[in-house]
Design an enzyme around this catalytic site. Structure first.
Site, PDB file in Angstrom:
ATOM      1  N   ASP A   1      38.196  33.945  31.576  1.00  0.00           N
ATOM      2  CA  ASP A   1      36.836  33.615  31.998  1.00  0.00           C
ATOM      3  C   ASP A   1      35.873  34.013  30.899  1.00  0.00           C
ATOM      4  O   ASP A   1      36.115  34.983  30.170  1.00  0.00           O
ATOM      5  CB  ASP A   1      36.481  34.346  33.297  1.00  0.00           C
ATOM      6  CG  ASP A   1      37.162  33.744  34.516  1.00  0.00           C
ATOM      7  OD1 ASP A   1      37.477  32.539  34.490  1.00  0.00           O
ATOM      8  OD2 ASP A   1      37.372  34.473  35.495  1.00  0.00           O
TER       9      ASP A   1
ATOM     10  N   ASP B   1      36.708  26.194  36.174  1.00  0.00           N
ATOM     11  CA  ASP B   1      36.058  26.498  37.451  1.00  0.00           C
ATOM     12  C   ASP B   1      34.863  25.574  37.676  1.00  0.00           C
ATOM     13  O   ASP B   1      34.639  25.101  38.793  1.00  0.00           O
ATOM     14  CB  ASP B   1      35.578  27.951  37.482  1.00  0.00           C
ATOM     15  CG  ASP B   1      36.697  28.959  37.315  1.00  0.00           C
ATOM     16  OD1 ASP B   1      37.853  28.646  37.678  1.00  0.00           O
ATOM     17  OD2 ASP B   1      36.415  30.066  36.820  1.00  0.00           O
TER      18      ASP B   1
END
Length: 166
Positions: A123, A141
């Site tokens: 991330d 995402d």
């Protein structure tokens, strides 16, 4: 009798490839240029921040001992298969649905690659307001969320008549 693939929603699979290239490319750049925890400010309220997510969204089940890696990998594979079948059954002209499915598949495959290759999801997008930081996320995402939003939006749009579908 099978139908020509170009007449189905599978015509939109090129978008899966685009999402994968952008997602995996961004993660590669982070892995090559950042140490875990490094942060670089891009704009007010937006940072690049290298984080590892061993769970799902919002680090759900991140501290569960490792079984969640395979659980979430299985879910990603299952969702991809279901959406591919839905794309095959839909017409190529059903753009909104097929774009949504392709975005979700591309995002799911990007995070699946991370889980299987690294054991965690990379991330890097850190959105914040003042001292409050949203959960760090990645481009996969984002693609999944945009795809899901398009599916919801499609549910509110008027359905085409039989004459318009022909």
């Amino acid at each position: 009798m099978s139908k020509p693939l170009c007449s189905t929603g599978l015509r939109w699979l090129w978008l899966v490839v685009v999402v994968l290239i952008i997602d995996l490319g961004s993660k590669y750049l982070i892995l090559q240029n950042f140490a875990l925890g490094d942060t670089v400010g891009l704009f007010p309220s937006l940072n690049l921040h290298y984080a590892r997510n061993y769970g799902a969204a919002f680090s759900f089940l991140a501290d569960s001992g490792g079984w969640q890696r395979w659980f979430f990998a299985g879910i990603a594979i299952g969702i991809c298969v279901i959406l591919l079948v839905m794309m095959y059954r839909s017409k190529a002209t059903q753009k909104l649905n097929n774009i949504a499915y392709a975005l979700i598949i591309g995002g799911a495959l990007g995070n699946l690659f991370d889980r299987l290759w690294h054991g965690f999801v990379v991330d890097m997008i850190d959105f914040y307001v003042g001292d409050w930081h949203f959960a760090t996320f990645n481009l996969a995402d984002s693609a999944i969320c945009i795809g899901a939003a398009l599916i919801v939006l499609e549910g509110f749009l008027p359905k085409p008549t039989a004459k318009e579908q022909a």
